[in-house]
Design a protein around this motif. Structure first.
Motif, PDB file in Angstrom:
ATOM      1  N   ALA A 159       0.873  -1.360   0.023  1.00 46.51           N
ATOM      2  CA  ALA A 159      -0.098   0.230  -0.099  1.00 46.51           C
ATOM      3  C   ALA A 159       0.887   1.256  -0.172  1.00 46.51           C
ATOM      4  O   ALA A 159       0.468   2.417   0.372  1.00 46.51           O
ATOM      5  N   ASP A 160       2.158   1.176  -0.174  1.00 50.29           N
ATOM      6  CA  ASP A 160       2.890   2.000  -0.339  1.00 50.29           C
ATOM      7  C   ASP A 160       3.029   2.697  -1.871  1.00 50.29           C
ATOM      8  O   ASP A 160       4.076   2.316  -2.486  1.00 50.29           O
ATOM      9  N   MET A 161       2.098   3.738  -2.325  1.00 49.28           N
ATOM     10  CA  MET A 161       1.949   3.920  -3.676  1.00 49.28           C
ATOM     11  C   MET A 161       2.830   5.106  -4.002  1.00 49.28           C
ATOM     12  O   MET A 161       2.757   5.561  -5.020  1.00 49.28           O
ATOM     13  N   ARG A 162       3.659   5.406  -2.863  1.00 49.00           N
ATOM     14  CA  ARG A 162       4.618   6.688  -3.134  1.00 49.00           C
ATOM     15  C   ARG A 162       5.855   6.099  -3.546  1.00 49.00           C
ATOM     16  O   ARG A 162       6.827   6.566  -4.672  1.00 49.00           O
ATOM     17  N   ARG A 163       6.248   5.163  -2.720  1.00 50.07           N
ATOM     18  CA  ARG A 163       7.790   4.324  -2.964  1.00 50.07           C
ATOM     19  C   ARG A 163       7.914   2.876  -2.888  1.00 50.07           C
ATOM     20  O   ARG A 163       9.143   2.175  -2.369  1.00 50.07           O
ATOM     21  N   GLY A 164       6.839   2.189  -2.948  1.00 50.68           N
ATOM     22  CA  GLY A 164       6.788   0.824  -2.565  1.00 50.68           C
ATOM     23  C   GLY A 164       7.512   0.090  -3.632  1.00 50.68           C
ATOM     24  O   GLY A 164       7.477   0.312  -4.707  1.00 50.68           O
ATOM     25  N   ALA A 165       8.033  -1.030  -3.251  1.00 48.64           N
ATOM     26  CA  ALA A 165       8.877  -1.935  -4.062  1.00 48.64           C
ATOM     27  C   ALA A 165       8.847  -3.353  -3.460  1.00 48.64           C
ATOM     28  O   ALA A 165       9.856  -4.270  -3.690  1.00 48.64           O
ATOM     29  N   LEU A 166       7.569  -3.782  -2.967  1.00 47.22           N
ATOM     30  CA  LEU A 166       7.772  -5.220  -2.676  1.00 47.22           C
ATOM     31  C   LEU A 166       7.817  -6.326  -3.839  1.00 47.22           C
ATOM     32  O   LEU A 166       8.217  -7.296  -3.290  1.00 47.22           O
ATOM     33  N   GLU A 167       7.671  -5.840  -4.899  1.00 43.85           N
ATOM     34  CA  GLU A 167       7.838  -6.860  -6.298  1.00 43.85           C
ATOM     35  C   GLU A 167       9.256  -7.264  -6.321  1.00 43.85           C
ATOM     36  O   GLU A 167       9.402  -8.436  -6.954  1.00 43.85           O
ATOM     37  N   ARG A 168      10.284  -6.515  -5.986  1.00 43.14           N
ATOM     38  CA  ARG A 168      11.491  -7.126  -5.763  1.00 43.14           C
ATOM     39  C   ARG A 168      11.946  -8.209  -4.937  1.00 43.14           C
ATOM     40  O   ARG A 168      12.917  -8.836  -5.299  1.00 43.14           O
ATOM     41  N   TYR A 169      10.993  -8.565  -4.093  1.00 41.34           N
ATOM     42  CA  TYR A 169      11.325  -9.827  -3.427  1.00 41.34           C
ATOM     43  C   TYR A 169      10.478 -10.865  -4.029  1.00 41.34           C
ATOM     44  O   TYR A 169      10.894 -12.024  -3.962  1.00 41.34           O
ATOM     45  N   VAL A 170       9.297 -10.795  -4.695  1.00 46.49           N
ATOM     46  CA  VAL A 170       8.548 -11.978  -5.289  1.00 46.49           C
ATOM     47  C   VAL A 170       8.641 -12.002  -6.713  1.00 46.49           C
ATOM     48  O   VAL A 170       8.019 -12.959  -7.350  1.00 46.49           O
ATOM     49  N   GLY A 171       9.439 -10.793  -7.431  1.00 44.80           N
ATOM     50  CA  GLY A 171       9.146 -10.801  -8.898  1.00 44.80           C
ATOM     51  C   GLY A 171       7.983  -9.895  -9.505  1.00 44.80           C
ATOM     52  O   GLY A 171       7.196  -9.902  -8.684  1.00 44.80           O
TER      53      GLY A 171
END
Length: 740
Positions: free
Chosen positions: A583-595
């Motif tokens: 839900a961090d639509m400003r600087r989120g980058a969780l996709e770097r962990y799951v692809g």
């Protein structure tokens, strides 16, 4: 809005730090031990500076002479053995003599003998000049460093015998420049030439007279010459010499001198003692001469009075025949003679004191009072003998006058002989008991004391810096302190993972994919702590109003995303169907962990560009689904506050057992408050040593103001240094992992 956010018993209802919180001694020791290298560094720096000072500081030596001052007869005050009043009012000898030793008359000859009325100093480079001087040999000038030939670099010798300047140049710094073939020149403050002379010859010019006996220096080397005013020189010398009495009323006066040259210190102390003795003897001789002159002037008058008294007594005897006094008359005669002798001697003493001090001296007043007392006693004594026959009284008075005149005249003659001997030259009542000797041990610097003091100072300053740094700059690193100060239960304590740090660094530059520690190294101590957090989370959710979990932090960089991913993987591994939302639509980058990419994520869903089924992605981890943050919108807060976000969360909760949401930091933006309004379990992620007290307090207050009820906190990034036993746990788990 949920009604239980106002619950009075909420664990985080008190968020203000207690300013009066007691500091436990053990905590202070722990804080210092954790930053022990700061403390060691301070002690090392302090010892290094102290060592450099001890090496560069010139040793100072002390020499002292001991003078004994005795109470003696004062020829100007006493003519008889009477000492009752005058002697009692005389000053204590040592107090007066100490002032005399420090007088200009005594010190001026010493200042002149040892050339203390002018200074000659080489022009040196600060610090470097002192180092070069300590390495040089006297008489062998050292080569110039860095080409600075106008400075002295040690080994130079300059012996100035005499410096005379006009009053306008007294105290001014003149520059003496060495030249070839024994030549030199003396320049004024403005560079004007005053004297151009040669070594060994008296040189004069512009009112300046200079005699240089020896000059050993390279041409161009400069020296500073300062002629001090004579009075200022004596005053300065007085400050450098210590004159004090040893004990109280002992009459032993110690004269001490400190100098970098032990022989110079001894010579100056001895010369000052000798100068005092000379002054003492000369003063005694002068006083004796004055008193002798007075007594010689009184001698004719006293002789005439004696002759007159004897003639009167002889004439009376001739007229009356033999004088036979009775017993009572003999008693009267003896007492009367004693009184008259004392009164006559004191009158003579009054005349001597008047000649020296005038009429208002305290000793004169005391002596006159003593005469008046004796006269009153004499009058009372004579009343007892009024019944004597007139002839006996007359005979006794004549005998008394003759005896008194003879006694006074004899006293004067005896005193003249004593004063003649004193005038011829004697030591007076002062003598040197111990002469000053050259000392072999310096009194300063006291190297052991300096080094020990430096170590103690380094310890104190180092400890103060560590505590100040921890108090002012370093954040809270104790989870117990968070619980104690903010009433926030800590549900998980996550140690720092060396494996994760190394893996993250190794992946930089290869691709954007970051490893998930729970999958890459499931036996890591950090993962084991996350399992404990998972257990705490599951128990907490049992009392929650929904299955939505939110993680936020006060600021960025607390490891919130790392915890979200790994906690989600562990929950999924336990058999739970988990949805992880970025839900961090400003600087989120969780996709770097799951692809995958961040597109077609939460922002597009809330903007109604895509449907729910299009944003939920399956991951390589079983039972774990993921919604990325999507493209960066311009209004993320408005999207999270929309009804669609609430509706989507309700749909997610129907399809998943746990929905875990990662949000931006609460102190940066309001997004976490908007998400926390819909979450049943909210956790505040803190990083060890990153946050100060007021920062944590502000984060909790903002969440409370938005109606968000915190279930607890997660303390991340604990160091494995052994603090509070976490290091021991970390080592235990690491050992277990290596043996399995």
């Amino acid at each position: 809005m949920n009604t239980d956010v106002k619950r009075s018993g909420s664990p985080n209802s008190h968020v203000r730090p207690d300013p009066d919180e007691d500091v436990v001694l053990g905590d202070l020791v722990r804080v210092i031990v954790e930053d022990i290298w700061w403390l060691v560094g301070f002690i090392f720096v302090a010892l290094t500076l102290a060592g450099i000072y001890c090496l560069l500081a010139k040793p100072v030596y002390l020499a002292d002479a001991l003078i004994k001052i005795e109470q003696g007869d004062d020829s100007t005050q006493e003519l008889t053995q009477l000492r009752s009043v005058a002697s009692a009012m005389a000053p204590i000898p040592s107090d007066a003599e100490i002032a005399i030793i420090q007088s200009r008359d005594v010190m001026a000859p010493v200042v002149k003998n040892f050339k203390l009325n002018f200074r000659v100093e080489p022009k040196t480079v600060p610090v470097l000049g002192r180092i070069a001087s300590s390495l040089a040999t006297p008489g062998e000038p050292g080569n110039a460093w860095f080409g600075l030939s106008s400075f002295a670099w040690g080994g130079e010798i300059v012996d100035v015998e005499r410096v005379e300047v006009p009053p306008a140049l007294e105290g001014r710094q003149l520059t003496l420049t060495s030249q070839s073939a024994g030549q030199y020149e003396l320049l004024g403050q403005n560079g004007e030439l005053l004297v151009n002379g040669r070594v060994g010859q008296v040189s004069s010019g512009h009112g300046v007279t200079l005699l240089v006996n020896r000059l050993t220096a390279f041409p161009g080397t400069r020296f500073y010459v300062t002629r001090i005013n004579d009075v200022d020189a004596v005053n300065g010398f007085r400050k450098s010499v210590q004159v004090q009495e040893q004990g109280k009323l002992t009459g032993l006066v110690d004269v001490s001198m400190e100098s970098e040259d032990p022989k110079f210190a001894a010579d100056v102390a001895n010369d000052l003692a000798q100068s005092y003795l000379r002054h003492h003897v000369e003063s005694k001789q002068a006083n004796a001469q004055n008193m002798l002159s007075f007594l010689k002037s009184e001698e004719p008058r006293l002789r005439a009075e004696l002759d007159k008294a004897e003639i009167a007594l002889a004439e009376y005897q001739r007229r009356s025949g033999s004088i036979t006094a009775g017993e009572e008359a003999k008693v009267y005669l003896a007492g009367s003679v004693e009184y008259e002798q004392q009164i006559s001697a004191l009158r003579l003493q009054v005349a001597a004191l008047q000649q020296r001090f005038g009429d208002d001296h305290p000793l004169l007043k005391a002596t006159r009072e003593q005469i008046a007392q004796l006269q009153a006693q004499r009058d009372r004594y004579e009343i007892r003998f009024r019944s004597l026959p007139e002839t006996e009284v007359q005979a006794v008075k004549l005998q008394r006058d003759a005896k008194v005149a003879a006694a006074i005249y004899e006293l004067v003659l005896t005193r003249e002989q004593e004063l003649s001997v004193q005038k011829a030259g004697i030591g007076g009542n002062a003598q040197i008991v111990d002469v000053a000797l050259r000392s072999g041990t310096p009194v300063r610097p006291k190297k052991p004391l300096i080094l020990s003091s430096a170590a103690l100072l380094g310890l104190i300053l180092g400890a103060a810096l560590i505590l100040s740094r921890r108090k002012l700059f370093k954040g809270v690193d104790d989870p117990e302190e968070v619980e104690r100060l903010f009433n926030l239960p800590i549900c998980g304590i996550i140690p720092l993972s060396d494996h994760q740090v190394k893996s993250s660094i190794a992946r930089v530059g290869i691709d954007r994919r970051l490893p998930v520690l729970a999958d890459a190294n499931p036996t890591d101590a950090c993962v084991e702590s996350l399992r404990s957090l998972r257990t705490s989370l599951q128990f907490t959710m049992m009392e929650a109003r929904n299955r939505i979990v939110m993680l936020t932090g006060p600021v960025a960089g607390v490891g919130k995303s790392f915890l979200t991913v790994n906690l989600a993987v562990l929950l999924a591994n336990s058999g739970k169907k988990v949805l992880m939302i970025d839900a961090d639509m400003r600087r989120g980058a969780l996709e770097r962990y799951v692809g995958g990419s961040s597109e077609n994520g939460l922002s597009e869903l809330l903007e109604q560009k895509v449907e729910i089924d299009d944003v939920v992605r399956q991951t390589s981890f079983g039972n774990l689904s993921f919604i990325p943050c999507g493209k960066r919108p311009t209004n993320p807060a408005e999207l999270l506050a929309s009804f669609r976000f609430k509706h989507c969360l309700s749909e997610f909760e129907k399809n998943f057992e746990i929905v875990i949401v990662d949000t931006p930091p609460i102190l940066a933006v309001t997004d976490a408050s908007l998400v926390g309004e819909h979450a049943g379990s909210c956790f505040l992620v803190l990083r060890s040593g990153l946050h100060r007290r007021f920062e944590i307090a502000d984060a909790i207050k903002r969440l409370m103001a938005a109606g968000v009820y915190l279930k607890g906190g997660v303390f991340n990034g604990i160091s494995s240094s052994g603090r509070h036993g976490y290091g021991a746990i970390h080592r235990y788990l690491s050992t277990e992992a290596s043996t399995s």
